[in-house]
Motif scaffolding. Structure first.
Motif, PDB file in Angstrom:
ATOM      1  N   VAL A  17      73.251 -30.592  -3.946  1.00  0.00           N
ATOM      2  CA  VAL A  17      72.096 -30.823  -4.809  1.00  0.00           C
ATOM      3  C   VAL A  17      70.970 -31.348  -3.927  1.00  0.00           C
ATOM      4  O   VAL A  17      71.147 -32.331  -3.206  1.00  0.00           O
ATOM      5  CB  VAL A  17      72.416 -31.847  -5.914  1.00  0.00           C
ATOM      6  CG1 VAL A  17      71.190 -32.145  -6.745  1.00  0.00           C
ATOM      7  CG2 VAL A  17      73.555 -31.349  -6.785  1.00  0.00           C
ATOM      8  N   THR A  18      69.839 -30.688  -3.976  1.00  0.00           N
ATOM      9  CA  THR A  18      68.677 -31.119  -3.216  1.00  0.00           C
ATOM     10  C   THR A  18      67.754 -31.868  -4.163  1.00  0.00           C
ATOM     11  O   THR A  18      67.366 -31.339  -5.199  1.00  0.00           O
ATOM     12  CB  THR A  18      67.937 -29.908  -2.611  1.00  0.00           C
ATOM     13  OG1 THR A  18      68.853 -29.187  -1.789  1.00  0.00           O
ATOM     14  CG2 THR A  18      66.756 -30.344  -1.780  1.00  0.00           C
ATOM     15  N   MET A  19      67.448 -33.094  -3.816  1.00  0.00           N
ATOM     16  CA  MET A  19      66.553 -33.909  -4.631  1.00  0.00           C
ATOM     17  C   MET A  19      65.138 -33.725  -4.111  1.00  0.00           C
ATOM     18  O   MET A  19      64.813 -34.152  -3.007  1.00  0.00           O
ATOM     19  CB  MET A  19      66.944 -35.388  -4.559  1.00  0.00           C
ATOM     20  CG  MET A  19      68.294 -35.693  -5.116  1.00  0.00           C
ATOM     21  SD  MET A  19      68.241 -35.460  -6.890  1.00  0.00           S
ATOM     22  CE  MET A  19      69.850 -36.015  -7.343  1.00  0.00           C
ATOM     23  N   THR A  20      64.294 -33.078  -4.894  1.00  0.00           N
ATOM     24  CA  THR A  20      62.913 -32.832  -4.489  1.00  0.00           C
ATOM     25  C   THR A  20      61.922 -33.647  -5.312  1.00  0.00           C
ATOM     26  O   THR A  20      60.735 -33.582  -5.070  1.00  0.00           O
ATOM     27  CB  THR A  20      62.567 -31.340  -4.625  1.00  0.00           C
ATOM     28  OG1 THR A  20      62.787 -30.936  -5.987  1.00  0.00           O
ATOM     29  CG2 THR A  20      63.421 -30.491  -3.702  1.00  0.00           C
ATOM     30  N   GLN A  21      62.441 -34.397  -6.264  1.00  0.00           N
ATOM     31  CA  GLN A  21      61.583 -35.199  -7.124  1.00  0.00           C
ATOM     32  C   GLN A  21      61.030 -36.388  -6.359  1.00  0.00           C
ATOM     33  O   GLN A  21      61.591 -36.834  -5.376  1.00  0.00           O
ATOM     34  CB  GLN A  21      62.372 -35.726  -8.347  1.00  0.00           C
ATOM     35  CG  GLN A  21      62.878 -34.667  -9.268  1.00  0.00           C
ATOM     36  CD  GLN A  21      64.207 -34.064  -8.827  1.00  0.00           C
ATOM     37  OE1 GLN A  21      64.745 -34.390  -7.791  1.00  0.00           O
ATOM     38  NE2 GLN A  21      64.703 -33.134  -9.607  1.00  0.00           N
ATOM     39  N   LYS A  27      64.026 -42.200 -10.326  1.00  0.00           N
ATOM     40  CA  LYS A  27      64.412 -43.404 -11.069  1.00  0.00           C
ATOM     41  C   LYS A  27      64.575 -43.092 -12.557  1.00  0.00           C
ATOM     42  O   LYS A  27      65.484 -43.605 -13.206  1.00  0.00           O
ATOM     43  CB  LYS A  27      63.377 -44.508 -10.866  1.00  0.00           C
ATOM     44  CG  LYS A  27      63.448 -45.166  -9.512  1.00  0.00           C
ATOM     45  CD  LYS A  27      62.391 -46.259  -9.386  1.00  0.00           C
ATOM     46  CE  LYS A  27      62.438 -46.915  -8.023  1.00  0.00           C
ATOM     47  NZ  LYS A  27      61.406 -47.943  -7.859  1.00  0.00           N
ATOM     48  N   ALA A  28      63.691 -42.258 -13.100  1.00  0.00           N
ATOM     49  CA  ALA A  28      63.785 -41.884 -14.518  1.00  0.00           C
ATOM     50  C   ALA A  28      65.052 -41.076 -14.780  1.00  0.00           C
ATOM     51  O   ALA A  28      65.721 -41.269 -15.806  1.00  0.00           O
ATOM     52  CB  ALA A  28      62.546 -41.093 -14.933  1.00  0.00           C
ATOM     53  N   ILE A  29      65.409 -40.180 -13.855  1.00  0.00           N
ATOM     54  CA  ILE A  29      66.635 -39.390 -13.993  1.00  0.00           C
ATOM     55  C   ILE A  29      67.852 -40.313 -13.996  1.00  0.00           C
ATOM     56  O   ILE A  29      68.770 -40.158 -14.801  1.00  0.00           O
ATOM     57  CB  ILE A  29      66.740 -38.348 -12.858  1.00  0.00           C
ATOM     58  CG1 ILE A  29      65.682 -37.262 -13.029  1.00  0.00           C
ATOM     59  CG2 ILE A  29      68.131 -37.733 -12.792  1.00  0.00           C
ATOM     60  CD1 ILE A  29      65.548 -36.339 -11.830  1.00  0.00           C
ATOM     61  N   ILE A  30      67.854 -41.287 -13.106  1.00  0.00           N
ATOM     62  CA  ILE A  30      68.975 -42.235 -13.025  1.00  0.00           C
ATOM     63  C   ILE A  30      69.049 -43.068 -14.301  1.00  0.00           C
ATOM     64  O   ILE A  30      70.132 -43.276 -14.856  1.00  0.00           O
ATOM     65  CB  ILE A  30      68.835 -43.126 -11.772  1.00  0.00           C
ATOM     66  CG1 ILE A  30      69.073 -42.281 -10.525  1.00  0.00           C
ATOM     67  CG2 ILE A  30      69.791 -44.302 -11.824  1.00  0.00           C
ATOM     68  CD1 ILE A  30      68.712 -42.968  -9.230  1.00  0.00           C
ATOM     69  N   ALA A  31      67.893 -43.545 -14.782  1.00  0.00           N
ATOM     70  CA  ALA A  31      67.876 -44.343 -16.012  1.00  0.00           C
ATOM     71  C   ALA A  31      68.401 -43.526 -17.185  1.00  0.00           C
ATOM     72  O   ALA A  31      69.171 -44.023 -18.007  1.00  0.00           O
ATOM     73  CB  ALA A  31      66.461 -44.843 -16.290  1.00  0.00           C
ATOM     74  N   GLU A  32      68.013 -42.259 -17.273  1.00  0.00           N
ATOM     75  CA  GLU A  32      68.503 -41.385 -18.352  1.00  0.00           C
ATOM     76  C   GLU A  32      70.012 -41.197 -18.237  1.00  0.00           C
ATOM     77  O   GLU A  32      70.729 -41.233 -19.231  1.00  0.00           O
ATOM     78  CB  GLU A  32      67.797 -40.030 -18.299  1.00  0.00           C
ATOM     79  CG  GLU A  32      68.271 -39.038 -19.331  1.00  0.00           C
ATOM     80  CD  GLU A  32      67.990 -39.478 -20.760  1.00  0.00           C
ATOM     81  OE1 GLU A  32      68.775 -39.095 -21.652  1.00  0.00           O
ATOM     82  OE2 GLU A  32      67.001 -40.209 -20.984  1.00  0.00           O
ATOM     83  N   GLY A  33      70.501 -41.031 -17.026  1.00  0.00           N
ATOM     84  CA  GLY A  33      71.938 -40.878 -16.818  1.00  0.00           C
ATOM     85  C   GLY A  33      72.706 -42.133 -17.190  1.00  0.00           C
ATOM     86  O   GLY A  33      73.811 -42.061 -17.721  1.00  0.00           O
ATOM     87  N   LEU A  71      77.314 -35.020 -10.632  1.00  0.00           N
ATOM     88  CA  LEU A  71      76.736 -35.665  -9.467  1.00  0.00           C
ATOM     89  C   LEU A  71      77.301 -37.073  -9.304  1.00  0.00           C
ATOM     90  O   LEU A  71      77.533 -37.776 -10.283  1.00  0.00           O
ATOM     91  CB  LEU A  71      75.216 -35.742  -9.596  1.00  0.00           C
ATOM     92  CG  LEU A  71      74.507 -34.410  -9.827  1.00  0.00           C
ATOM     93  CD1 LEU A  71      73.011 -34.627  -9.899  1.00  0.00           C
ATOM     94  CD2 LEU A  71      74.845 -33.412  -8.747  1.00  0.00           C
ATOM     95  N   ASN A  72      77.507 -37.462  -8.065  1.00  0.00           N
ATOM     96  CA  ASN A  72      78.040 -38.775  -7.741  1.00  0.00           C
ATOM     97  C   ASN A  72      76.901 -39.790  -7.791  1.00  0.00           C
ATOM     98  O   ASN A  72      75.992 -39.766  -6.969  1.00  0.00           O
ATOM     99  CB  ASN A  72      78.667 -38.713  -6.341  1.00  0.00           C
ATOM    100  CG  ASN A  72      79.299 -40.001  -5.924  1.00  0.00           C
ATOM    101  OD1 ASN A  72      78.820 -41.078  -6.234  1.00  0.00           O
ATOM    102  ND2 ASN A  72      80.397 -39.888  -5.195  1.00  0.00           N
ATOM    103  N   MET A  73      76.951 -40.687  -8.780  1.00  0.00           N
ATOM    104  CA  MET A  73      75.872 -41.661  -8.981  1.00  0.00           C
ATOM    105  C   MET A  73      75.695 -42.562  -7.766  1.00  0.00           C
ATOM    106  O   MET A  73      74.571 -42.923  -7.409  1.00  0.00           O
ATOM    107  CB  MET A  73      76.138 -42.489 -10.233  1.00  0.00           C
ATOM    108  CG  MET A  73      74.972 -43.385 -10.610  1.00  0.00           C
ATOM    109  SD  MET A  73      73.421 -42.514 -10.912  1.00  0.00           S
ATOM    110  CE  MET A  73      73.744 -41.828 -12.507  1.00  0.00           C
ATOM    111  N   ALA A  74      76.773 -42.934  -7.096  1.00  0.00           N
ATOM    112  CA  ALA A  74      76.659 -43.801  -5.916  1.00  0.00           C
ATOM    113  C   ALA A  74      75.835 -43.121  -4.822  1.00  0.00           C
ATOM    114  O   ALA A  74      75.020 -43.768  -4.156  1.00  0.00           O
ATOM    115  CB  ALA A  74      78.045 -44.161  -5.400  1.00  0.00           C
ATOM    116  N   LYS A  75      76.033 -41.831  -4.647  1.00  0.00           N
ATOM    117  CA  LYS A  75      75.260 -41.114  -3.622  1.00  0.00           C
ATOM    118  C   LYS A  75      73.796 -41.003  -4.016  1.00  0.00           C
ATOM    119  O   LYS A  75      72.909 -41.072  -3.166  1.00  0.00           O
ATOM    120  CB  LYS A  75      75.855 -39.728  -3.384  1.00  0.00           C
ATOM    121  CG  LYS A  75      77.143 -39.770  -2.612  1.00  0.00           C
ATOM    122  CD  LYS A  75      77.625 -38.395  -2.256  1.00  0.00           C
ATOM    123  CE  LYS A  75      78.911 -38.461  -1.449  1.00  0.00           C
ATOM    124  NZ  LYS A  75      79.366 -37.138  -1.028  1.00  0.00           N
TER     125      LYS A  75
END
Length: 152
Positions: A17-21, A27-33, A71-75
């Protein structure tokens, strides 16, 4: 779901997974998760790969309706300290080249065009050159000529 004998390139494409955001979007993606506790962050596997996955598993009866890679949240959370570390390395390098940066002012007049080009290239390498260790099966140290064998 086993990926069977898919070519390594296809497996990497599915599992990477390539994070381009930007940072705020991430941070918003993590909060939603975190709000959605029963379902973590997912990357969908493209539907066009379903019959290929069934074929390489020699299971003609395999019917894939939907598939995701969790996706692995720790990573994901580890992205922030890595960015912070890179920024601190760049600031440290700039301070070595231009002196104290407390005033947030860099005097480029004191450097020749060649020196500035060298500094820019060095920062580019610091940002984009990732000489890290890849974890998992078939571990490799990127850009290494070390080989394994029984003669060690």
């Amino acid at each position: 779901m086993p990926l069977g004998k898919l070519p390594d390139e296809v497996k990497d494409n599915i599992l990477t997974v390539t994070m381009t955001q930007g940072i705020e979007a991430l941070k918003a993606i993590i909060a939603e998760g975190q709000r959605n506790e029963n379902r973590g962050l997912m990357k969908p596997i493209p539907a066009e790969l379903y019959p290929i996955i069934a074929d390489v598993n020699n299971d003609l009866g395999m019917i894939i309706v939907t598939a995701n890679v969790e996706l692995n949240m720790a990573k994901i959370l580890n992205i922030f300290p890595k960015i912070e570390s890179k920024l601190l390395d760049i600031l440290y390098f700039l301070e070595k080249q231009f002196g104290n940066l407390d005033d947030l002012d860099i005097d480029i007049e004191s450097k020749s065009d060649e020196e500035l080009e060298r500094i820019i290239n060095h920062i580019y390498v610091m940002i984009y050159n990732d000489n890290s260790v890849t974890l998992g099966n078939n571990n490799k140290i990127k850009d290494s000529n070390i080989t394994s064998g029984s003669g060690i």
